[in-house]
Design a protein around this motif. Structure first.
Motif, PDB file in Angstrom:
ATOM      1  N   MET A   1      50.152  32.397  20.479  1.00  0.00           N
ATOM      2  CA  MET A   1      50.331  32.578  18.984  1.00  0.00           C
ATOM      3  C   MET A   1      51.401  31.633  18.518  1.00  0.00           C
ATOM      4  SD  MET A   1      49.271  34.308  16.417  1.00  0.00           S
ATOM      5  CE  MET A   1      48.422  35.885  16.933  1.00  0.00           C
ATOM      6  N   ASP A   2      51.002  30.637  17.769  1.00  0.00           N
ATOM      7  CA  ASP A   2      51.809  29.518  17.297  1.00  0.00           C
ATOM      8  C   ASP A   2      52.920  30.033  16.332  1.00  0.00           C
ATOM      9  OD1 ASP A   2      53.078  27.013  17.027  1.00  0.00           O
ATOM     10  OD2 ASP A   2      51.082  26.001  16.477  1.00  0.00           O
ATOM     11  N   ASP A   3      53.997  29.461  16.199  1.00  0.00           N
ATOM     12  CA  ASP A   3      54.977  29.715  14.920  1.00  0.00           C
ATOM     13  C   ASP A   3      55.228  31.319  14.810  1.00  0.00           C
ATOM     14  OD1 ASP A   3      54.989  27.199  14.233  1.00  0.00           O
ATOM     15  OD2 ASP A   3      53.220  27.327  13.196  1.00  0.00           O
TER      16      ASP A   3
ATOM     17  N   VAL B   1      46.105  22.829  22.330  1.00  0.00           N
ATOM     18  CA  VAL B   1      45.392  22.535  21.364  1.00  0.00           C
ATOM     19  C   VAL B   1      45.404  23.144  20.025  1.00  0.00           C
ATOM     20  CG1 VAL B   1      43.193  21.373  20.129  1.00  0.00           C
ATOM     21  CG2 VAL B   1      43.716  21.130  22.425  1.00  0.00           C
ATOM     22  N   ASN B   2      45.926  22.719  18.723  1.00  0.00           N
ATOM     23  CA  ASN B   2      46.131  23.483  17.570  1.00  0.00           C
ATOM     24  C   ASN B   2      44.853  23.764  16.879  1.00  0.00           C
ATOM     25  OD1 ASN B   2      49.443  23.653  17.073  1.00  0.00           O
ATOM     26  ND2 ASN B   2      48.942  21.578  17.610  1.00  0.00           N
ATOM     27  N   ILE B   3      44.582  24.965  16.747  1.00  0.00           N
ATOM     28  CA  ILE B   3      43.280  25.419  15.918  1.00  0.00           C
ATOM     29  C   ILE B   3      43.484  25.816  14.467  1.00  0.00           C
ATOM     30  CG2 ILE B   3      41.124  26.838  16.111  1.00  0.00           C
ATOM     31  CD1 ILE B   3      41.553  24.688  18.419  1.00  0.00           C
TER      32      ILE B   3
ATOM     33  N   LEU C   1      53.262  33.837  23.313  1.00  0.00           N
ATOM     34  CA  LEU C   1      53.910  33.729  22.132  1.00  0.00           C
ATOM     35  C   LEU C   1      54.934  32.471  21.937  1.00  0.00           C
ATOM     36  CD1 LEU C   1      55.409  37.294  21.363  1.00  0.00           C
ATOM     37  CD2 LEU C   1      53.185  36.477  20.584  1.00  0.00           C
ATOM     38  N   LYS C   2      54.513  31.773  20.869  1.00  0.00           N
ATOM     39  CA  LYS C   2      55.381  30.657  20.658  1.00  0.00           C
ATOM     40  C   LYS C   2      56.136  30.750  19.714  1.00  0.00           C
ATOM     41  CE  LYS C   2      54.260  25.743  20.988  1.00  0.00           C
ATOM     42  NZ  LYS C   2      53.384  24.509  20.979  1.00  0.00           N
ATOM     43  N   ILE C   3      57.545  30.926  19.904  1.00  0.00           N
ATOM     44  CA  ILE C   3      58.804  30.964  18.735  1.00  0.00           C
ATOM     45  C   ILE C   3      58.815  29.913  18.239  1.00  0.00           C
ATOM     46  CG2 ILE C   3      61.148  31.824  18.682  1.00  0.00           C
ATOM     47  CD1 ILE C   3      61.018  32.962  21.526  1.00  0.00           C
TER      48      ILE C   3
ATOM     49  N   MET D   1      51.156  20.163  28.114  1.00  0.00           N
ATOM     50  CA  MET D   1      51.488  19.263  27.064  1.00  0.00           C
ATOM     51  C   MET D   1      50.643  20.018  25.591  1.00  0.00           C
ATOM     52  SD  MET D   1      48.767  18.412  28.861  1.00  0.00           S
ATOM     53  CE  MET D   1      49.034  17.109  30.134  1.00  0.00           C
ATOM     54  N   GLU D   2      51.128  19.643  24.628  1.00  0.00           N
ATOM     55  CA  GLU D   2      50.484  19.962  23.306  1.00  0.00           C
ATOM     56  C   GLU D   2      50.019  18.928  22.848  1.00  0.00           C
ATOM     57  OE1 GLU D   2      52.979  22.090  20.097  1.00  0.00           O
ATOM     58  OE2 GLU D   2      51.168  22.183  18.674  1.00  0.00           O
ATOM     59  N   ALA D   3      48.854  18.927  22.189  1.00  0.00           N
ATOM     60  CA  ALA D   3      48.173  17.685  21.514  1.00  0.00           C
ATOM     61  C   ALA D   3      48.318  17.772  20.220  1.00  0.00           C
ATOM     62  CB  ALA D   3      46.634  17.782  21.786  1.00  0.00           C
TER      63      ALA D   3
ATOM     64  N   LEU E   1      44.489  27.351  23.514  1.00  0.00           N
ATOM     65  CA  LEU E   1      44.362  27.194  22.229  1.00  0.00           C
ATOM     66  C   LEU E   1      45.411  27.919  21.352  1.00  0.00           C
ATOM     67  CD1 LEU E   1      40.562  28.219  21.777  1.00  0.00           C
ATOM     68  CD2 LEU E   1      41.509  26.099  22.170  1.00  0.00           C
ATOM     69  N   GLU E   2      46.137  27.032  20.526  1.00  0.00           N
ATOM     70  CA  GLU E   2      47.228  27.419  19.711  1.00  0.00           C
ATOM     71  C   GLU E   2      46.746  27.959  18.444  1.00  0.00           C
ATOM     72  OE1 GLU E   2      50.633  25.244  19.387  1.00  0.00           O
ATOM     73  OE2 GLU E   2      50.961  25.093  21.551  1.00  0.00           O
ATOM     74  N   ILE E   3      46.759  29.455  18.070  1.00  0.00           N
ATOM     75  CA  ILE E   3      46.350  29.917  16.850  1.00  0.00           C
ATOM     76  C   ILE E   3      47.383  30.386  16.313  1.00  0.00           C
ATOM     77  CG2 ILE E   3      44.093  30.598  17.772  1.00  0.00           C
ATOM     78  CD1 ILE E   3      45.062  33.435  17.861  1.00  0.00           C
TER      79      ILE E   3
HETATM   80 CA    CA Z   1      51.121  23.989  17.697  1.00  0.00          CA
END
Ligand code: CA
Ligand code: C2E
Ligand code: CA
Length: 278
Positions: free
Chosen positions: A178-180, A116-118, A199-201, A57-59, A148-150
Motif C-alpha cells: 500500500m503506497d503513500d 511496480v506502481n499500479i 505498508l509504504k510510509i 527495487m521500485e520501477a 504491486l504498489e497500489i
Molecule cells: Ca510507489
C-alpha cells in the motif's frame, strides 16, 4: 527557434498559454510516446536496514521526449489517467519491469523483488489479473519476485471486487504493498479487510520525522498498527542519517530513498547490486 532554456518544459508552457491546446498537444505526444519508445524505467533500491542488504527495487517511469527532455511522472501520469492512456502505458511498465528483473536473475544477480506502481484505473480494468499473468508468463519471472504498489484510492469504488482481485493475485504469489500510506482516506477497517503484505510510509511523514513530533507520532502509530496486523513496513523518501537512525530505533526494517540511491537507469542499477550499501 527561440532558446529552449534549461528547462524545455517551461518553454513549452510559455509558448502555449491556452491550457486546452496545451493539453491536447501533450495528449497527442503522449499517444505517440509508447510506439516511439520514449518511455524508460528507472529503478530505486529498497534496502533492509537491519542487514544493509538490498531486498528489491521500485520501477519508476520516465518520459524522455525528443524536444522537451525528461518529463517526470508527476507531470504526465495524471493526463495518462484522464485519457485512459495509463492502461497501455501501465502494461508496458509491468512487462518491462518483469523482463528486466528476469534478465538480472539470468545474468546471475541474486533474485530481488521488483515493485511496480499500479494506477487505480489500471487496477480496475476487468482483465487486470490476466495482464499481470501475461507479464509474468512472457518474462518467465516467478510471481514472488513481483510486488504491486497500489494506493488507498483504489478502495473508492467496488471494494468487494478490489478485495477479490487482490486475493487472486496473492494466491498466485504476487506481493501487494500500500503506497503513500496515511495520505488517503482509507479507514483502518479497509486495512483489516485488504489482503496486503506491506505498508509504504509516505515520504511526507518521513521528511520531518526527526523535527516534527506529530510526524514522528504518526510514523510510530503506523509501525504499531503494522505490527499488530502483521504487515511489513517500508519508509520512503529517506534522505538523512538522522531519519535513518530514527527509523532503526523504531524497528522500521526497510527503507527507500536518496540516502541509499536515487532512481537510476538499468545499466547503473547493476552497479548498485554489485556494491554493498554504504
Ligand atoms: Ca510507489
Ligand atoms: P511514488 O510511487 O510515491 O514514488 C516515489 C517518488 O519519490 C519517486 O518520484 C522517487 O523518485 C521519489 N523519491 C525517492 N526517494 C526520494 C528521496 O529520498 N527524497 C525525495 N525527495 N524523493 C524521493 P518520481 O519517480 O518522480 O515518481 C512520482 C510518482 O509518479 C510516483 O510516486 C508514482 O505515484 C508515479 N509513478 C511513477 N512511475 C509510475 C508508473 O510506472 N506507473 C504509475 N501508475 N505511476 C508511476
Ligand atoms: Ca509512494
Amino acid at each position: 527557434a527561440k532558446e529552449l532554456g534549461k528547462n524545455g518544459y517551461q518553454f513549452y508552457k510559455a509558448e502555449m498559454n491556452d491550457t486546452v491546446i496545451q493539453k491536447l498537444v501533450m495528449e497527442e505526444w503522449l499517444n505517440k510516446a509508447l510506439e516511439q519508445e520514449e518511455f524508460v524505467l528507472y529503478y530505486q533500491p529498497q534496502v533492509d536496514i537491519f542487514t544493509t542488504r538490498m531486498n528489491g527495487m521500485e520501477a519508476l517511469i520516465r518520459w524522455n521526449h525528443p524536444r522537451l527532455g525528461f518529463i517526470s511522472p508527476g507531470e504526465f501520469i495524471p493526463l495518462a489517467e484522464e485519457t485512459g492512456l495509463i492502461i497501455p502505458i501501465g502494461q508496458w511498465v509491468l512487462r518491462t519491469a518483469c523482463k528486466q528483473n528476469k534478465a538480472w536473475q539470468l545474468a546471475g544477480f541474486p533474485p530481488l523483488k521488483m515493485a511496480v506502481n499500479i494506477s487505480p484505473i489500471q487496477f480496475h480494468q476487468h482483465d487486470f489479473v490476466q495482464v499481470v499473468l501475461d507479464a509474468l508468463q512472457e518474462s518467465g519471472l516467478e510471481p514472488r519476485y513481483l510486488e504491486l504498489e497500489i494506493t488507498e484510492g483504489i478502495a473508492m469504488y467496488h471494494v468487494d471486487q478490489v478485495i477479490q482481485k487482490l486475493q487472486t493475485l496473492r494466491e498466485l504469489g504476487v506481493h501487494i504493498s500500500m503506497d503513500d500510506f496515511g495520505t488517503g482516506y482509507s479507514s483502518l477497517n479497509y486495512l483489516k479487510k485488504f489482503p496486503i503484505d506491506k505498508l509504504k510510509i509516505a515520504q511526507q511523514f518521513v521528511r520531518d520525522i526527526t523535527v516534527d513530533p506529530d510526524d514522528a507520532a504518526i510514523v510510530q502509530a503506523i509501525m504499531a498498527m503494522a505490527l499488530s496486523l502483521k504487515l511489513n513496513v517500508i519508509a520512503e523518501g529517506v534522505e538523512t542519517e538522522e531519519q535513518l537512525s530514527f527509523l532503526l530505533d523504531i524497528k522500521c526494517r526497510e527503507i527507500q530513498g536518496y540516502i541509499y540511491s536515487k532512481p537510476v537507469p538499468a545499466h547503473e542499477f547493476t552497479d548498485l547490486m554489485l556494491r554493498p550499501p554504504a
